[in-house]
Design an enzyme around this catalytic site. Sequence first.
Site, PDB file in Angstrom:
ATOM      1  N   CYS A  78       0.789  -1.180  -0.030  1.00 25.63           N
ATOM      2  CA  CYS A  78       0.058   0.083  -0.019  1.00 25.63           C
ATOM      3  C   CYS A  78       1.014   1.346  -0.009  1.00 25.63           C
ATOM      4  O   CYS A  78       1.778   1.394   1.004  1.00 25.63           O
ATOM      5  CB  CYS A  78      -0.859   0.195   1.082  1.00 25.63           C
ATOM      6  N   CYS A  84      -0.574   6.262   6.957  1.00 25.06           N
ATOM      7  CA  CYS A  84      -1.798   5.687   7.729  1.00 25.06           C
ATOM      8  C   CYS A  84      -1.885   5.183   8.980  1.00 25.06           C
ATOM      9  O   CYS A  84      -2.481   5.450   9.888  1.00 25.06           O
ATOM     10  CB  CYS A  84      -2.671   4.762   6.765  1.00 25.06           C
ATOM     11  N   GLN A 289     -18.796  -8.272  13.610  1.00 28.57           N
ATOM     12  CA  GLN A 289     -17.233  -8.728  13.380  1.00 28.57           C
ATOM     13  C   GLN A 289     -17.015  -8.169  12.011  1.00 28.57           C
ATOM     14  O   GLN A 289     -17.543  -8.334  11.005  1.00 28.57           O
ATOM     15  CB  GLN A 289     -16.996 -10.191  13.479  1.00 28.57           C
ATOM     16  N   TYR A 318     -19.981 -11.916  27.800  1.00 28.61           N
ATOM     17  CA  TYR A 318     -19.708 -10.869  27.118  1.00 28.61           C
ATOM     18  C   TYR A 318     -19.984 -11.257  25.484  1.00 28.61           C
ATOM     19  O   TYR A 318     -19.142 -11.536  24.516  1.00 28.61           O
ATOM     20  CB  TYR A 318     -18.117 -10.548  27.013  1.00 28.61           C
ATOM     21  N   GLU A 339     -24.540  -9.508  28.262  1.00 26.11           N
ATOM     22  CA  GLU A 339     -23.806  -8.448  27.639  1.00 26.11           C
ATOM     23  C   GLU A 339     -24.120  -7.159  28.285  1.00 26.11           C
ATOM     24  O   GLU A 339     -25.296  -6.959  28.621  1.00 26.11           O
ATOM     25  CB  GLU A 339     -24.142  -8.691  26.124  1.00 26.11           C
ATOM     26  N   CYS A 414      -9.127 -11.159  22.366  1.00 26.91           N
ATOM     27  CA  CYS A 414      -8.369 -10.299  21.415  1.00 26.91           C
ATOM     28  C   CYS A 414      -7.081  -9.751  22.082  1.00 26.91           C
ATOM     29  O   CYS A 414      -6.582  -8.645  21.398  1.00 26.91           O
ATOM     30  CB  CYS A 414      -9.279  -9.381  20.809  1.00 26.91           C
TER      31      CYS A 414
HETATM   32  N1  SAH Z   1     -18.808 -12.184  21.606  1.00 27.98           N
HETATM   33  C1  SAH Z   1     -19.272 -11.195  20.822  1.00 27.98           C
HETATM   34  C2  SAH Z   1     -18.247  -9.793  21.266  1.00 27.98           C
HETATM   35  C3  SAH Z   1     -17.249  -9.967  22.155  1.00 27.98           C
HETATM   36  S1  SAH Z   1     -16.790  -8.337  22.360  1.00 27.98           S
HETATM   37  C4  SAH Z   1     -19.328 -11.524  19.301  1.00 27.98           C
HETATM   38  O1  SAH Z   1     -18.514 -12.313  19.053  1.00 27.98           O
HETATM   39  O2  SAH Z   1     -19.914 -10.753  18.580  1.00 27.98           O
HETATM   40  C5  SAH Z   1     -16.546  -7.992  24.083  1.00 27.98           C
HETATM   41  C6  SAH Z   1     -18.312  -7.606  24.428  1.00 27.98           C
HETATM   42  O3  SAH Z   1     -17.981  -7.219  25.857  1.00 27.98           O
HETATM   43  C7  SAH Z   1     -18.707  -6.194  24.099  1.00 27.98           C
HETATM   44  O4  SAH Z   1     -19.852  -6.430  23.108  1.00 27.98           O
HETATM   45  C8  SAH Z   1     -18.842  -5.463  25.243  1.00 27.98           C
HETATM   46  O5  SAH Z   1     -19.954  -4.438  24.984  1.00 27.98           O
HETATM   47  C9  SAH Z   1     -19.145  -6.396  26.388  1.00 27.98           C
HETATM   48  N2  SAH Z   1     -18.583  -6.111  27.631  1.00 27.98           N
HETATM   49  C10 SAH Z   1     -17.682  -5.123  28.110  1.00 27.98           C
HETATM   50  N3  SAH Z   1     -17.561  -5.286  29.399  1.00 27.98           N
HETATM   51  C11 SAH Z   1     -18.572  -6.188  29.936  1.00 27.98           C
HETATM   52  C12 SAH Z   1     -19.092  -6.624  31.130  1.00 27.98           C
HETATM   53  N4  SAH Z   1     -18.476  -6.286  32.308  1.00 27.98           N
HETATM   54  N5  SAH Z   1     -20.253  -7.700  31.398  1.00 27.98           N
HETATM   55  C13 SAH Z   1     -20.873  -7.918  30.081  1.00 27.98           C
HETATM   56  N6  SAH Z   1     -20.437  -7.394  28.945  1.00 27.98           N
HETATM   57  C14 SAH Z   1     -19.301  -6.688  28.741  1.00 27.98           C
END
Ligand code: SAH
Length: 459
Positions: A78, A84, A289, A318, A339, A414
Amino acid sequence: MTNGQAPIEKNEYYDVTFEDLTHDGAGVAKINGFPIFVPNGLPDELAKIKVVKVKKGYGFGRLIEIYEKSQYRVDAPCPLFKECGGCQLQHLSYEGQMIAKRKQVQEVLTRIGKLKEVKVHPVLGMEHPWRYRNKAQVPVADREGGLIAGFYQQRSHEIIDMEACLIQQEKNDEVVQVVKKICEKYGVQAYDEKNHRGTLRHIMARYGLVTGEVMVVLITRTKELPNKNKILSDIVDQLPDVKSVVQNINPKRTNVIFGDETTVLWGEEYIYDNIGNIRFAISARSFYQVNPEQTKVLYDKALEYAQLTGEETVIDAYCGIGTISLFLARKAKKVYGVEIVPEAIEDAKRNASLNDITNAEFAVGEAEVVIPNWKKEGIRADVIVVDPPRKGCDEALLQTIIEMKPKRVVYVSCNPATLARDLRILEDGGFQTVEVQPVDMFPQTVHVECVALMSRVEK
Ligand code: SAH
Protein backbone atom coordinates in the site's frame (compact mmCIF):
# COMPACT_ATOMS: atom_id res chain seq x y z
CA MET A 1 22.48 -2.46 33.26
CA THR A 2 24.92 -0.37 35.26
CA ASN A 3 23.64 1.26 38.48
CA GLY A 4 20.14 1.52 37.08
CA GLN A 5 21.53 3.89 34.46
CA ALA A 6 20.45 3.45 30.88
CA PRO A 7 23.34 1.89 28.94
CA ILE A 8 22.52 4.07 25.94
CA GLU A 9 22.67 7.75 25.13
CA LYS A 10 20.45 9.97 23.08
CA ASN A 11 21.71 10.79 19.57
CA GLU A 12 24.27 7.97 19.69
CA TYR A 13 24.40 5.19 17.08
CA TYR A 14 24.32 1.48 17.95
CA ASP A 15 24.37 -1.82 16.11
CA VAL A 16 21.56 -4.07 17.28
CA THR A 17 19.65 -7.23 16.43
CA PHE A 18 15.87 -7.06 16.71
CA GLU A 19 14.37 -9.83 18.80
CA ASP A 20 10.71 -9.08 18.78
CA LEU A 21 7.85 -6.79 17.77
CA THR A 22 5.89 -4.48 20.08
CA HIS A 23 2.12 -4.39 20.15
CA ASP A 24 2.26 -1.50 17.66
CA GLY A 25 4.63 -3.21 15.27
CA ALA A 26 7.97 -1.59 16.19
CA GLY A 27 11.08 -3.75 16.37
CA VAL A 28 12.45 -4.47 19.85
CA ALA A 29 16.20 -4.63 20.39
CA LYS A 30 18.12 -4.88 23.64
CA ILE A 31 21.39 -3.24 24.56
CA ASN A 32 22.76 -4.84 27.73
CA GLY A 33 19.21 -5.93 28.52
CA PHE A 34 17.81 -2.40 28.03
CA PRO A 35 14.92 -2.46 25.53
CA ILE A 36 14.77 -0.03 22.63
CA PHE A 37 11.77 0.30 20.34
CA VAL A 38 12.53 1.06 16.71
CA PRO A 39 9.77 1.57 14.13
CA ASN A 40 10.19 -0.53 10.99
CA GLY A 41 12.71 -2.98 12.55
CA LEU A 42 11.84 -6.64 12.08
CA PRO A 43 12.79 -9.67 14.21
CA ASP A 44 16.23 -11.15 13.42
CA GLU A 45 17.41 -8.10 11.51
CA LEU A 46 20.86 -6.72 12.23
CA ALA A 47 20.78 -2.94 11.94
CA LYS A 48 22.30 0.39 12.81
CA ILE A 49 20.00 2.60 14.87
CA LYS A 50 20.11 6.09 16.30
CA VAL A 51 18.69 6.58 19.79
CA VAL A 52 16.13 9.39 19.76
CA LYS A 53 14.68 9.19 23.25
CA VAL A 54 15.70 7.57 26.53
CA LYS A 55 13.13 6.90 29.26
CA LYS A 56 13.54 5.21 32.63
CA GLY A 57 13.29 1.58 31.62
CA TYR A 58 13.38 1.78 27.82
CA GLY A 59 14.28 3.91 24.84
CA PHE A 60 13.22 4.75 21.29
CA GLY A 61 15.36 4.63 18.20
CA ARG A 62 15.31 5.33 14.49
CA LEU A 63 16.33 2.78 11.91
CA ILE A 64 19.40 4.06 10.04
CA GLU A 65 20.63 1.08 8.07
CA ILE A 66 19.77 -2.60 7.85
CA TYR A 67 22.91 -4.73 7.58
CA GLU A 68 21.08 -8.05 7.42
CA LYS A 69 17.47 -8.08 6.29
CA SER A 70 14.85 -10.46 7.63
CA GLN A 71 14.04 -13.18 5.11
CA TYR A 72 10.42 -12.13 5.61
CA ARG A 73 10.86 -8.41 4.81
CA VAL A 74 8.80 -7.27 1.81
CA ASP A 75 7.89 -3.92 0.26
CA ALA A 76 4.58 -2.77 1.72
CA PRO A 77 2.05 -3.02 -1.13
CA CYS A 78 0.00 0.00 0.00
CA PRO A 79 1.45 3.40 -0.99
CA LEU A 80 -0.15 4.96 2.11
CA PHE A 81 1.29 2.37 4.55
CA LYS A 82 3.56 4.82 6.41
CA GLU A 83 1.13 7.71 6.66
CA CYS A 84 -1.90 5.69 7.63
CA GLY A 85 -0.94 3.47 10.53
CA GLY A 86 -4.06 1.34 10.14
CA CYS A 87 -1.87 -1.62 9.17
CA GLN A 88 1.42 -2.05 11.00
CA LEU A 89 2.89 -5.15 9.40
CA GLN A 90 2.68 -4.74 5.63
CA HIS A 91 6.51 -4.75 5.48
CA LEU A 92 6.46 -8.31 6.88
CA SER A 93 5.38 -11.12 4.56
CA TYR A 94 2.23 -12.99 5.58
CA GLU A 95 4.30 -16.03 6.48
CA GLY A 96 6.45 -13.79 8.67
CA GLN A 97 3.31 -12.34 10.30
CA MET A 98 2.05 -15.83 11.13
CA ILE A 99 5.36 -16.73 12.75
CA ALA A 100 5.56 -13.47 14.71
CA LYS A 101 1.99 -13.69 15.99
CA ARG A 102 2.38 -17.26 17.21
CA LYS A 103 5.65 -16.39 18.90
CA GLN A 104 4.04 -13.39 20.59
CA VAL A 105 1.27 -15.60 22.01
CA GLN A 106 3.75 -18.24 23.19
CA GLU A 107 6.00 -15.65 24.78
CA VAL A 108 3.20 -13.87 26.65
CA LEU A 109 1.61 -17.09 27.92
CA THR A 110 4.96 -18.18 29.32
CA ARG A 111 6.02 -14.83 30.75
CA ILE A 112 2.74 -13.45 32.11
CA GLY A 113 0.71 -16.65 32.47
CA LYS A 114 3.61 -18.79 33.73
CA LEU A 115 2.23 -21.55 31.52
CA LYS A 116 5.36 -23.55 30.84
CA GLU A 117 4.36 -26.35 28.51
CA VAL A 118 1.27 -24.86 26.91
CA LYS A 119 0.46 -26.03 23.41
CA VAL A 120 0.07 -23.05 21.04
CA HIS A 121 -0.92 -24.15 17.55
CA PRO A 122 0.28 -22.40 14.39
CA VAL A 123 -1.90 -19.38 13.61
CA LEU A 124 -4.93 -20.03 11.41
CA GLY A 125 -4.50 -17.37 8.74
CA MET A 126 -6.33 -16.34 5.59
CA GLU A 127 -5.66 -17.72 2.14
CA HIS A 128 -5.98 -14.18 0.73
CA PRO A 129 -5.02 -11.89 3.61
CA TRP A 130 -6.26 -8.69 1.91
CA ARG A 131 -9.57 -6.98 1.23
CA TYR A 132 -11.27 -8.58 4.23
CA ARG A 133 -12.93 -5.71 6.15
CA ASN A 134 -16.69 -5.46 5.75
CA LYS A 135 -17.02 -2.00 7.28
CA ALA A 136 -15.45 1.32 6.23
CA GLN A 137 -15.79 4.51 8.27
CA VAL A 138 -14.02 7.36 6.53
CA PRO A 139 -13.73 10.99 7.61
CA VAL A 140 -14.50 13.63 5.00
CA ALA A 141 -12.92 17.05 4.38
CA ASP A 142 -13.17 19.92 1.89
CA ARG A 143 -10.19 20.44 -0.40
CA GLU A 144 -10.03 23.03 -3.16
CA GLY A 145 -13.73 23.06 -3.76
CA GLY A 146 -14.12 19.28 -3.71
CA LEU A 147 -14.49 16.57 -1.10
CA ILE A 148 -11.82 14.15 0.03
CA ALA A 149 -12.44 11.05 2.10
CA GLY A 150 -9.80 8.88 3.65
CA PHE A 151 -8.07 8.60 7.00
CA TYR A 152 -6.39 10.70 9.66
CA GLN A 153 -2.66 10.81 9.13
CA GLN A 154 -0.82 9.13 12.01
CA ARG A 155 -0.50 11.33 15.09
CA SER A 156 -2.33 14.22 13.40
CA HIS A 157 -5.75 15.45 12.51
CA GLU A 158 -4.94 15.91 8.86
CA ILE A 159 -7.27 13.93 6.59
CA ILE A 160 -5.50 12.19 3.71
CA ASP A 161 -7.50 11.28 0.60
CA MET A 162 -7.67 7.57 -0.15
CA GLU A 163 -9.21 5.78 -3.10
CA ALA A 164 -8.32 2.25 -2.13
CA CYS A 165 -7.66 0.54 1.17
CA LEU A 166 -6.05 -2.83 0.62
CA ILE A 167 -7.63 -4.48 3.67
CA GLN A 168 -11.08 -3.18 2.82
CA GLN A 169 -13.67 -5.04 0.72
CA GLU A 170 -13.47 -3.56 -2.80
CA LYS A 171 -17.20 -2.95 -2.68
CA ASN A 172 -16.77 -0.58 0.27
CA ASP A 173 -14.05 1.39 -1.54
CA GLU A 174 -16.40 1.77 -4.48
CA VAL A 175 -19.32 2.83 -2.27
CA VAL A 176 -17.26 5.48 -0.47
CA GLN A 177 -15.94 6.92 -3.77
CA VAL A 178 -19.37 7.04 -5.39
CA VAL A 179 -21.09 8.55 -2.34
CA LYS A 180 -18.31 11.14 -2.01
CA LYS A 181 -18.74 12.20 -5.66
CA ILE A 182 -22.53 12.40 -5.32
CA CYS A 183 -22.28 14.55 -2.20
CA GLU A 184 -19.75 16.75 -3.98
CA LYS A 185 -22.04 17.10 -7.01
CA TYR A 186 -24.87 18.39 -4.82
CA GLY A 187 -22.68 20.81 -2.91
CA VAL A 188 -22.61 19.07 0.46
CA GLN A 189 -19.96 20.66 2.63
CA ALA A 190 -17.66 18.56 4.71
CA TYR A 191 -17.58 19.04 8.45
CA ASP A 192 -14.82 21.39 9.53
CA GLU A 193 -13.75 20.36 13.00
CA LYS A 194 -11.77 23.55 13.71
CA ASN A 195 -14.76 25.85 13.28
CA HIS A 196 -17.42 23.22 13.99
CA ARG A 197 -19.19 24.05 10.71
CA GLY A 198 -20.24 22.16 7.61
CA THR A 199 -22.34 19.03 7.30
CA LEU A 200 -20.83 15.68 6.34
CA ARG A 201 -18.50 14.19 8.96
CA HIS A 202 -18.06 10.56 7.92
CA ILE A 203 -19.21 8.15 5.24
CA MET A 204 -19.72 4.62 6.46
CA ALA A 205 -20.21 1.59 4.24
CA ARG A 206 -21.15 -1.89 5.45
CA TYR A 207 -21.13 -4.91 3.23
CA GLY A 208 -22.67 -8.34 3.77
CA LEU A 209 -20.00 -10.66 2.43
CA VAL A 210 -22.35 -13.59 1.84
CA THR A 211 -25.50 -11.67 0.85
CA GLY A 212 -23.83 -8.85 -1.13
CA GLU A 213 -26.10 -6.31 0.59
CA VAL A 214 -24.76 -2.81 1.19
CA MET A 215 -25.63 -0.17 3.78
CA VAL A 216 -24.57 3.47 3.48
CA VAL A 217 -24.50 5.68 6.56
CA LEU A 218 -24.04 9.43 6.26
CA ILE A 219 -22.87 10.89 9.55
CA THR A 220 -23.71 14.56 9.64
CA ARG A 221 -23.39 17.45 12.07
CA THR A 222 -26.86 18.76 11.27
CA LYS A 223 -30.17 17.07 10.71
CA GLU A 224 -30.50 19.12 7.55
CA LEU A 225 -28.82 17.54 4.55
CA PRO A 226 -28.99 19.77 1.45
CA ASN A 227 -30.45 18.10 -1.66
CA LYS A 228 -31.22 14.98 0.32
CA ASN A 229 -33.66 13.47 -2.15
CA LYS A 230 -31.37 14.00 -5.12
CA ILE A 231 -28.49 12.45 -3.22
CA LEU A 232 -30.61 9.44 -2.31
CA SER A 233 -31.85 8.87 -5.82
CA ASP A 234 -28.30 9.08 -7.23
CA ILE A 235 -27.00 6.62 -4.62
CA VAL A 236 -29.75 4.14 -5.41
CA ASP A 237 -29.22 4.56 -9.18
CA GLN A 238 -25.47 4.20 -9.12
CA LEU A 239 -25.16 1.54 -6.43
CA PRO A 240 -27.77 -1.16 -7.02
CA ASP A 241 -26.50 -3.33 -4.13
CA VAL A 242 -27.46 -0.66 -1.61
CA LYS A 243 -30.39 -1.89 0.49
CA SER A 244 -30.29 0.77 3.16
CA VAL A 245 -29.28 4.42 3.44
CA VAL A 246 -29.14 5.81 6.96
CA GLN A 247 -28.34 9.18 8.47
CA ASN A 248 -26.73 9.53 11.85
CA ILE A 249 -26.62 12.97 13.40
CA ASN A 250 -23.69 13.94 15.55
CA PRO A 251 -23.92 17.64 16.50
CA LYS A 252 -21.10 17.50 19.06
CA ARG A 253 -17.51 18.70 19.00
CA THR A 254 -15.96 15.29 19.47
CA ASN A 255 -13.74 12.60 17.98
CA VAL A 256 -16.47 10.05 18.58
CA ILE A 257 -17.90 9.15 15.20
CA PHE A 258 -21.56 8.51 15.97
CA GLY A 259 -24.21 10.70 17.54
CA ASP A 260 -27.35 9.51 19.29
CA GLU A 261 -29.91 10.08 16.54
CA THR A 262 -30.20 7.63 13.65
CA THR A 263 -32.85 7.71 10.91
CA VAL A 264 -33.40 5.53 7.87
CA LEU A 265 -33.44 7.76 4.76
CA TRP A 266 -34.14 5.07 2.21
CA GLY A 267 -34.78 1.31 2.18
CA GLU A 268 -34.39 -1.05 5.10
CA GLU A 269 -33.24 -0.54 8.65
CA TYR A 270 -31.09 -3.68 8.39
CA ILE A 271 -28.86 -5.46 5.98
CA TYR A 272 -28.24 -9.17 6.40
CA ASP A 273 -25.21 -11.39 6.41
CA ASN A 274 -24.49 -15.01 7.25
CA ILE A 275 -21.69 -16.58 9.21
CA GLY A 276 -21.85 -20.32 8.66
CA ASN A 277 -25.50 -21.30 9.00
CA ILE A 278 -26.49 -18.35 11.18
CA ARG A 279 -28.05 -15.22 9.70
CA PHE A 280 -27.49 -11.80 11.21
CA ALA A 281 -29.49 -8.57 10.89
CA ILE A 282 -27.09 -5.62 10.99
CA SER A 283 -28.21 -2.06 11.66
CA ALA A 284 -26.12 1.11 11.35
CA ARG A 285 -25.10 0.91 14.99
CA SER A 286 -24.90 -2.86 15.46
CA PHE A 287 -21.61 -4.38 16.43
CA TYR A 288 -20.67 -6.99 13.85
CA GLN A 289 -17.34 -8.74 13.38
CA VAL A 290 -15.35 -6.96 10.64
CA ASN A 291 -13.84 -10.11 9.15
CA PRO A 292 -16.69 -12.61 8.89
CA GLU A 293 -14.63 -15.20 7.01
CA GLN A 294 -12.18 -15.52 9.89
CA THR A 295 -14.93 -15.11 12.48
CA LYS A 296 -16.29 -18.41 11.21
CA VAL A 297 -12.86 -20.00 11.69
CA LEU A 298 -12.64 -18.60 15.23
CA TYR A 299 -16.13 -19.67 16.28
CA ASP A 300 -15.85 -23.09 14.69
CA LYS A 301 -12.83 -23.57 16.91
CA ALA A 302 -14.73 -22.33 19.97
CA LEU A 303 -17.52 -24.75 19.10
CA GLU A 304 -15.07 -27.63 18.68
CA TYR A 305 -13.50 -26.83 22.06
CA ALA A 306 -16.94 -26.68 23.72
CA GLN A 307 -17.44 -30.38 22.74
CA LEU A 308 -21.22 -30.17 22.81
CA THR A 309 -23.43 -33.24 22.54
CA GLY A 310 -26.82 -31.55 22.86
CA GLU A 311 -27.10 -32.12 26.61
CA GLU A 312 -25.07 -29.18 27.87
CA THR A 313 -25.97 -25.90 29.47
CA VAL A 314 -23.61 -23.19 28.25
CA ILE A 315 -22.97 -19.65 29.47
CA ASP A 316 -21.62 -17.13 26.93
CA ALA A 317 -20.19 -14.16 28.84
CA TYR A 318 -19.57 -10.89 26.93
CA CYS A 319 -21.88 -12.20 24.22
CA GLY A 320 -22.28 -8.99 22.14
CA ILE A 321 -24.98 -9.57 19.51
CA GLY A 322 -24.98 -13.28 20.39
CA THR A 323 -22.71 -14.44 17.60
CA ILE A 324 -21.08 -17.21 19.62
CA SER A 325 -24.24 -17.99 21.62
CA LEU A 326 -26.22 -18.73 18.45
CA PHE A 327 -23.43 -20.89 17.04
CA LEU A 328 -23.42 -22.89 20.28
CA ALA A 329 -27.20 -23.02 20.66
CA ARG A 330 -27.52 -25.26 17.63
CA LYS A 331 -25.50 -27.93 19.46
CA ALA A 332 -26.36 -27.33 23.15
CA LYS A 333 -29.40 -27.92 25.33
CA LYS A 334 -29.49 -24.32 26.53
CA VAL A 335 -27.35 -21.20 26.15
CA TYR A 336 -27.37 -18.16 28.42
CA GLY A 337 -25.74 -15.02 27.01
CA VAL A 338 -24.89 -11.87 28.95
CA GLU A 339 -23.71 -8.51 27.63
CA ILE A 340 -23.52 -4.97 28.99
CA VAL A 341 -24.84 -3.04 25.95
CA PRO A 342 -28.67 -3.15 25.81
CA GLU A 343 -28.84 -2.61 22.02
CA ALA A 344 -26.55 -5.57 21.46
CA ILE A 345 -28.88 -7.78 23.48
CA GLU A 346 -31.82 -6.55 21.40
CA ASP A 347 -29.84 -7.61 18.32
CA ALA A 348 -29.02 -10.97 19.92
CA LYS A 349 -32.72 -11.66 20.57
CA ARG A 350 -33.67 -10.56 17.06
CA ASN A 351 -30.98 -12.79 15.59
CA ALA A 352 -32.13 -15.75 17.69
CA SER A 353 -35.67 -15.47 16.34
CA LEU A 354 -34.41 -14.79 12.80
CA ASN A 355 -32.76 -18.22 13.01
CA ASP A 356 -35.62 -19.94 14.90
CA ILE A 357 -33.35 -20.54 17.85
CA THR A 358 -35.44 -20.92 20.98
CA ASN A 359 -32.92 -22.36 23.45
CA ALA A 360 -30.87 -19.18 23.88
CA GLU A 361 -31.70 -16.66 26.57
CA PHE A 362 -30.06 -13.24 26.82
CA ALA A 363 -29.59 -10.81 29.69
CA VAL A 364 -28.33 -7.22 29.84
CA GLY A 365 -25.78 -6.49 32.56
CA GLU A 366 -22.25 -6.94 33.77
CA ALA A 367 -21.12 -10.53 33.41
CA GLU A 368 -19.52 -10.35 36.86
CA VAL A 369 -22.90 -9.43 38.39
CA VAL A 370 -25.36 -11.40 36.28
CA ILE A 371 -23.54 -14.75 36.32
CA PRO A 372 -23.23 -14.91 40.15
CA ASN A 373 -26.99 -14.24 40.26
CA TRP A 374 -27.62 -17.09 37.84
CA LYS A 375 -25.52 -19.27 40.10
CA LYS A 376 -27.67 -18.29 43.10
CA GLU A 377 -30.78 -19.14 41.09
CA GLY A 378 -29.37 -22.64 40.66
CA ILE A 379 -28.21 -22.42 37.04
CA ARG A 380 -25.33 -24.84 36.48
CA ALA A 381 -23.09 -24.55 33.43
CA ASP A 382 -21.27 -27.45 31.79
CA VAL A 383 -19.30 -25.08 29.59
CA ILE A 384 -18.55 -21.39 30.07
CA VAL A 385 -17.43 -19.34 27.09
CA VAL A 386 -15.94 -15.88 27.60
CA ASP A 387 -15.05 -13.32 24.91
CA PRO A 388 -14.10 -10.19 26.89
CA PRO A 389 -12.83 -6.83 25.61
CA ARG A 390 -9.08 -6.11 25.62
CA LYS A 391 -8.87 -5.61 29.36
CA GLY A 392 -9.86 -9.24 29.91
CA CYS A 393 -12.28 -10.79 32.42
CA ASP A 394 -13.31 -9.13 35.63
CA GLU A 395 -11.68 -10.87 38.60
CA ALA A 396 -15.10 -11.45 40.22
CA LEU A 397 -16.24 -13.28 37.09
CA LEU A 398 -13.18 -15.54 37.18
CA GLN A 399 -13.92 -16.36 40.84
CA THR A 400 -17.50 -17.22 39.95
CA ILE A 401 -16.30 -19.49 37.14
CA ILE A 402 -13.99 -21.25 39.59
CA GLU A 403 -16.89 -21.74 42.02
CA MET A 404 -19.32 -22.90 39.32
CA LYS A 405 -16.93 -25.68 38.33
CA PRO A 406 -17.91 -26.11 34.66
CA LYS A 407 -16.25 -29.03 32.86
CA ARG A 408 -14.67 -26.71 30.34
CA VAL A 409 -13.91 -23.04 29.84
CA VAL A 410 -13.50 -21.75 26.29
CA TYR A 411 -11.71 -18.41 26.37
CA VAL A 412 -11.88 -16.26 23.21
CA SER A 413 -9.43 -13.38 23.50
CA CYS A 414 -8.35 -10.34 21.49
CA ASN A 415 -5.44 -9.60 23.82
CA PRO A 416 -2.87 -12.31 24.61
CA ALA A 417 -1.58 -10.41 27.69
CA THR A 418 -4.91 -10.42 29.54
CA LEU A 419 -5.59 -13.94 28.28
CA ALA A 420 -2.36 -15.06 29.94
CA ARG A 421 -3.21 -13.29 33.19
CA ASP A 422 -6.70 -14.83 33.32
CA LEU A 423 -5.57 -18.34 32.36
CA ARG A 424 -3.17 -18.19 35.31
CA ILE A 425 -6.01 -17.30 37.69
CA LEU A 426 -8.18 -20.12 36.33
CA GLU A 427 -5.24 -22.56 36.51
CA ASP A 428 -4.79 -21.68 40.17
CA GLY A 429 -8.53 -22.23 40.62
CA GLY A 430 -8.55 -25.81 39.37
CA PHE A 431 -8.48 -25.66 35.57
CA GLN A 432 -5.82 -26.74 33.16
CA THR A 433 -5.01 -25.10 29.84
CA VAL A 434 -5.27 -27.84 27.22
CA GLU A 435 -4.37 -25.87 24.11
CA VAL A 436 -4.46 -22.43 22.52
CA GLN A 437 -5.37 -21.70 18.91
CA PRO A 438 -4.43 -18.25 17.54
CA VAL A 439 -6.60 -17.04 14.65
CA ASP A 440 -5.66 -14.17 12.35
CA MET A 441 -8.73 -11.94 12.25
CA PHE A 442 -6.79 -8.83 11.17
CA PRO A 443 -4.06 -9.64 8.63
CA GLN A 444 -1.44 -6.91 8.07
CA THR A 445 -2.06 -5.55 11.58
CA VAL A 446 -0.46 -6.52 14.88
CA HIS A 447 -3.67 -7.88 16.34
CA VAL A 448 -4.10 -11.55 17.10
CA GLU A 449 -7.11 -13.42 18.45
CA CYS A 450 -6.89 -16.67 20.38
CA VAL A 451 -9.22 -19.40 21.53
CA ALA A 452 -8.05 -21.30 24.58
CA LEU A 453 -9.51 -24.54 25.88
CA MET A 454 -9.36 -25.20 29.61
CA SER A 455 -10.69 -28.25 31.35
CA ARG A 456 -11.38 -28.82 35.02
CA VAL A 457 -8.88 -30.93 36.82
CA GLU A 458 -10.80 -33.67 38.66
CA LYS A 459 -9.91 -33.84 42.32
N1 SAH B 1 -18.77 -12.30 21.61
C1 SAH B 1 -19.19 -11.14 20.87
C2 SAH B 1 -18.41 -9.86 21.10
C3 SAH B 1 -17.42 -9.79 22.19
S1 SAH B 1 -16.64 -8.22 22.29
C4 SAH B 1 -19.17 -11.44 19.40
O1 SAH B 1 -18.51 -12.35 18.98
O2 SAH B 1 -19.82 -10.74 18.64
C5 SAH B 1 -16.76 -7.93 24.01
C6 SAH B 1 -18.15 -7.53 24.48
O3 SAH B 1 -18.12 -7.41 25.89
C7 SAH B 1 -18.62 -6.19 23.95
O4 SAH B 1 -19.83 -6.39 23.29
C8 SAH B 1 -18.81 -5.33 25.22
O5 SAH B 1 -19.91 -4.46 25.13
C9 SAH B 1 -19.04 -6.37 26.27
N2 SAH B 1 -18.71 -6.03 27.67
C10 SAH B 1 -17.74 -5.22 28.13
N3 SAH B 1 -17.70 -5.26 29.47
C11 SAH B 1 -18.66 -6.12 29.89
C12 SAH B 1 -19.08 -6.60 31.17
N4 SAH B 1 -18.51 -6.19 32.28
N5 SAH B 1 -20.09 -7.50 31.21
C13 SAH B 1 -20.68 -7.94 30.06
N6 SAH B 1 -20.31 -7.52 28.82
C14 SAH B 1 -19.32 -6.62 28.74
